[in-house]
Motif scaffolding. Structure first.
Motif, PDB file in Angstrom:
ATOM      1  N   GLU A 142     121.243  47.354  34.676  1.00  0.00           N
ATOM      2  CA  GLU A 142     120.122  46.694  35.477  1.00  0.00           C
ATOM      3  C   GLU A 142     120.277  45.364  35.407  1.00  0.00           C
ATOM      4  N   THR A 143     120.240  45.014  33.952  1.00  0.00           N
ATOM      5  CA  THR A 143     120.348  43.721  33.668  1.00  0.00           C
ATOM      6  C   THR A 143     121.783  42.987  34.258  1.00  0.00           C
ATOM      7  N   LEU A 144     122.757  43.628  34.108  1.00  0.00           N
ATOM      8  CA  LEU A 144     124.087  42.913  34.619  1.00  0.00           C
ATOM      9  C   LEU A 144     124.021  42.841  36.064  1.00  0.00           C
ATOM     10  N   ARG A 145     123.422  43.846  36.719  1.00  0.00           N
ATOM     11  CA  ARG A 145     123.330  43.540  38.284  1.00  0.00           C
ATOM     12  C   ARG A 145     122.492  42.419  38.405  1.00  0.00           C
ATOM     13  N   GLY A 146     121.226  42.167  37.850  1.00  0.00           N
ATOM     14  CA  GLY A 146     120.643  41.031  38.073  1.00  0.00           C
ATOM     15  C   GLY A 146     121.606  39.688  37.793  1.00  0.00           C
ATOM     16  N   LEU A 147     122.224  39.857  36.652  1.00  0.00           N
ATOM     17  CA  LEU A 147     123.047  38.703  36.429  1.00  0.00           C
ATOM     18  C   LEU A 147     124.217  38.242  37.745  1.00  0.00           C
ATOM     19  N   ALA A 148     124.565  39.403  38.161  1.00  0.00           N
ATOM     20  CA  ALA A 148     125.500  39.342  39.165  1.00  0.00           C
ATOM     21  C   ALA A 148     124.943  39.014  40.444  1.00  0.00           C
ATOM     22  N   ALA A 149     123.811  39.351  40.532  1.00  0.00           N
ATOM     23  CA  ALA A 149     122.924  38.870  41.883  1.00  0.00           C
ATOM     24  C   ALA A 149     122.734  37.187  41.947  1.00  0.00           C
ATOM     25  N   ARG A 150     122.420  36.588  40.686  1.00  0.00           N
ATOM     26  CA  ARG A 150     121.842  35.475  40.689  1.00  0.00           C
ATOM     27  C   ARG A 150     123.219  34.543  40.561  1.00  0.00           C
ATOM     28  N   GLY A 171     127.579  29.259  29.709  1.00  0.00           N
ATOM     29  CA  GLY A 171     127.107  30.234  30.638  1.00  0.00           C
ATOM     30  C   GLY A 171     126.988  31.403  30.107  1.00  0.00           C
ATOM     31  N   CYS A 172     127.518  31.828  28.886  1.00  0.00           N
ATOM     32  CA  CYS A 172     127.559  33.271  28.293  1.00  0.00           C
ATOM     33  C   CYS A 172     126.012  33.611  28.292  1.00  0.00           C
ATOM     34  N   ARG A 173     125.583  34.649  28.646  1.00  0.00           N
ATOM     35  CA  ARG A 173     124.319  35.118  28.557  1.00  0.00           C
ATOM     36  C   ARG A 173     123.827  36.038  27.566  1.00  0.00           C
ATOM     37  N   VAL A 174     122.795  35.881  26.549  1.00  0.00           N
ATOM     38  CA  VAL A 174     122.780  36.657  25.405  1.00  0.00           C
ATOM     39  C   VAL A 174     121.192  37.203  25.540  1.00  0.00           C
ATOM     40  N   TYR A 175     121.205  38.735  25.217  1.00  0.00           N
ATOM     41  CA  TYR A 175     119.907  39.224  25.253  1.00  0.00           C
ATOM     42  C   TYR A 175     119.575  40.135  24.190  1.00  0.00           C
ATOM     43  N   LEU A 230     130.867  45.787  36.141  1.00  0.00           N
ATOM     44  CA  LEU A 230     130.183  44.329  36.181  1.00  0.00           C
ATOM     45  C   LEU A 230     130.868  43.558  35.228  1.00  0.00           C
ATOM     46  N   GLY A 231     131.722  43.868  34.520  1.00  0.00           N
ATOM     47  CA  GLY A 231     132.285  43.073  33.437  1.00  0.00           C
ATOM     48  C   GLY A 231     132.265  43.868  31.903  1.00  0.00           C
ATOM     49  N   ALA A 232     132.794  43.229  30.937  1.00  0.00           N
ATOM     50  CA  ALA A 232     132.753  43.537  29.728  1.00  0.00           C
ATOM     51  C   ALA A 232     131.432  42.974  29.078  1.00  0.00           C
ATOM     52  N   ILE A 233     130.671  43.805  28.078  1.00  0.00           N
ATOM     53  CA  ILE A 233     129.758  43.217  27.268  1.00  0.00           C
ATOM     54  C   ILE A 233     130.023  43.568  26.011  1.00  0.00           C
ATOM     55  N   ALA A 234     129.264  42.901  25.151  1.00  0.00           N
ATOM     56  CA  ALA A 234     129.476  43.145  23.628  1.00  0.00           C
ATOM     57  C   ALA A 234     127.935  43.515  23.178  1.00  0.00           C
ATOM     58  N   LEU A 235     127.981  44.883  22.278  1.00  0.00           N
ATOM     59  CA  LEU A 235     126.851  45.391  21.697  1.00  0.00           C
ATOM     60  C   LEU A 235     126.799  44.780  20.222  1.00  0.00           C
ATOM     61  N   VAL A 236     126.030  43.964  19.844  1.00  0.00           N
ATOM     62  CA  VAL A 236     125.908  43.049  18.455  1.00  0.00           C
ATOM     63  C   VAL A 236     125.110  43.778  17.756  1.00  0.00           C
ATOM     64  N   PRO A 262     136.809  39.937  31.155  1.00  0.00           N
ATOM     65  CA  PRO A 262     135.792  38.718  31.343  1.00  0.00           C
ATOM     66  C   PRO A 262     134.461  39.303  30.886  1.00  0.00           C
ATOM     67  N   LEU A 263     133.688  38.472  30.062  1.00  0.00           N
ATOM     68  CA  LEU A 263     132.708  38.647  29.375  1.00  0.00           C
ATOM     69  C   LEU A 263     131.323  38.536  30.281  1.00  0.00           C
ATOM     70  N   ALA A 264     130.641  39.454  30.458  1.00  0.00           N
ATOM     71  CA  ALA A 264     129.362  39.616  31.277  1.00  0.00           C
ATOM     72  C   ALA A 264     128.285  39.051  30.609  1.00  0.00           C
ATOM     73  N   ALA A 265     128.062  39.669  29.408  1.00  0.00           N
ATOM     74  CA  ALA A 265     126.616  39.235  28.629  1.00  0.00           C
ATOM     75  C   ALA A 265     127.038  39.971  27.242  1.00  0.00           C
ATOM     76  N   VAL A 266     126.168  39.438  26.408  1.00  0.00           N
ATOM     77  CA  VAL A 266     125.999  39.874  24.775  1.00  0.00           C
ATOM     78  C   VAL A 266     124.653  40.458  24.489  1.00  0.00           C
ATOM     79  N   PHE A 267     124.543  41.715  24.099  1.00  0.00           N
ATOM     80  CA  PHE A 267     123.179  42.153  23.714  1.00  0.00           C
ATOM     81  C   PHE A 267     123.175  42.230  22.458  1.00  0.00           C
ATOM     82  N   ILE A 268     122.193  41.710  21.731  1.00  0.00           N
ATOM     83  CA  ILE A 268     121.847  41.732  20.208  1.00  0.00           C
ATOM     84  C   ILE A 268     120.849  43.168  20.206  1.00  0.00           C
TER      85      ILE A 268
END
Length: 361
Positions: free
Chosen positions: A311-319, A287-291, A134-140, A227-233
């Motif tokens: 699950e969070t990434l799938r929700g983003l893809a669905a929206r 539009g980058c989403r941060v969680y 579903l794309g790349a994510i950063a774990l920050v 492609p960056l899907a999301a960032v998780f803090i």
């Protein structure tokens, strides 16, 4: 003979082997080139005048930094001096005679070079990174929060490819945010190595108790801008807590959290802070989403943590990708980031990050 290595989307030219990096036959002329030289132990030239070195805001301590003319001296007590020339894109390493070579390379690759790359091309985050379907994510997060362990758990179960352990660059090439991992090796403590059953992949041992492991590599993947899907803090749950939650952060909290986890070569340089703020604001605005990811630090719960992220990434893809955009405005009280009215509600946790100063990681 000089050797060439990939680091983020730059090329390192070095006079000694850097086994943690992918070696290149020769650099492409259009790729940014950074020069690294290793000098003889205790060979730092006489600075000619007193140098004011300030300690890093690091709980572990032992690192000092200060300007020496047009250079920045980073002194790691008991290990090495690193003389950084930001304008030239060059680093001189002056190790102590008793220094562990793996520790010297580790500090160079995970602390010095990310700061130099971030100085020349913001934004570089203190983060691990994985590539999912579903794309790349950063774990920050700060050191010790579990970035490497969580990323490695994705890799060992086959759910993702580990792109980077401790530093990632985020860039927007006009088609959206892209994630570029620094290099594909990560460091784990013995308990993490045992829990993930990675003992057969152990590399050099570091003095602080971690071992270097080579992550799974797919030719061409790390060189591409994923492609960056999301960032998780990452944030540890309170003692005794078992809940795993991923709260979407507001625009302002997202900007402040990302700034606080960015690599700064000189945290006191206003022009650098401004460029970093502009890069982060653009990232959030487009539009980058941060969680904010709260989870217990328990090995047995890693599958549930991974499931929460997916699950969070799938929700983003669905929206869809047209939601969650922000705009930057003044609001009469200084720069801020506000959500556009057409977006889905994302205001959640994470406001506690407000007011944090940019930190050197």
């Amino acid at each position: 003979m000089n050797l060439y290595y990939r680091f983020c989307d730059s090329v390192i030219e070095c006079d000694r082997p850097l086994p943690e990096l992918i070696r290149l036959p020769s650099p492409a002329p259009e790729v940014p080139l950074l020069a690294v030289r290793f000098e003889a132990p205790h060979s730092l030239p006489c600075l000619g005048h007193a140098v004011n070195l300030e300690p890093w805001p690091d709980p572990a301590g032992g690192v000092l930094q200060g300007w020496v003319g047009d250079c920045i001296l980073i002194r790691v007590l008991g290990l090495a001096d690193f003389l950084v020339r930001p304008a030239a894109g060059a680093v001189e390493c002056h190790p102590l005679s008793a220094a562990n070579p793996s520790d010297v390379r580790h500090f160079l690759l995970n602390q010095v070079l990310p700061r130099l790359v971030g100085y020349r091309s913001p934004l570089v985050l203190h983060a691990s990174a994985i590539l999912t379907d579903l794309g790349a994510i950063a774990l920050v997060g700060p050191s010790g929060i579990g970035k490497s362990t969580l990323a490695a758990s994705f890799g060992t179960c086959g759910e993702a490819i580990v792109l980077a352990d401790d530093a990632v660059r985020i860039a927007d090439d006009g088609t959206g945010a892209r994630l570029i991992g620094a290099y594909g090796a990560y460091r784990l403590r013995p308990d993490s190595v045992g829990a993930l059953r990675l003992s057969g992949s152990l590399g050099p041992q570091l003095s602080r108790g971690k071992s270097i492991l080579t992550a799974q590599r797919v030719p061409g993947t790390r060189e591409a801008r994923s492609p960056l899907a999301a960032v998780f803090i990452l944030q540890s749950s309170a003692p005794g807590g078992a809940a795993i939650t991923a709260f979407p952060m507001s625009g302002v909290a997202s900007v402040l959290a990302l700034i606080s986890h960015a690599f700064f070569l000189d945290p006191g340089q206003k022009s650098l802070i401004r460029r970093q703020f502009e890069a982060v604001s653009l990232l959030v605005r487009t539009g980058c989403r941060v969680y904010l990811l709260n989870y217990p630090r328990q090995f047995g719960l890693l599958p549930q943590v991974r499931a929460s992220i997916i699950e969070t990434l799938r929700g983003l893809a669905a929206r869809g990708t047209d939601q969650g955009r922000y705009r930057v405005d003044d609001g009469g009280s200084g720069p801020g980031v506000r959500r556009l009215p057409a977006t889905v509600p994302v205001r959640g946790q994470g406001e506690e990050n407000a007011g944090r100063r940019p930190a050197a990681h």
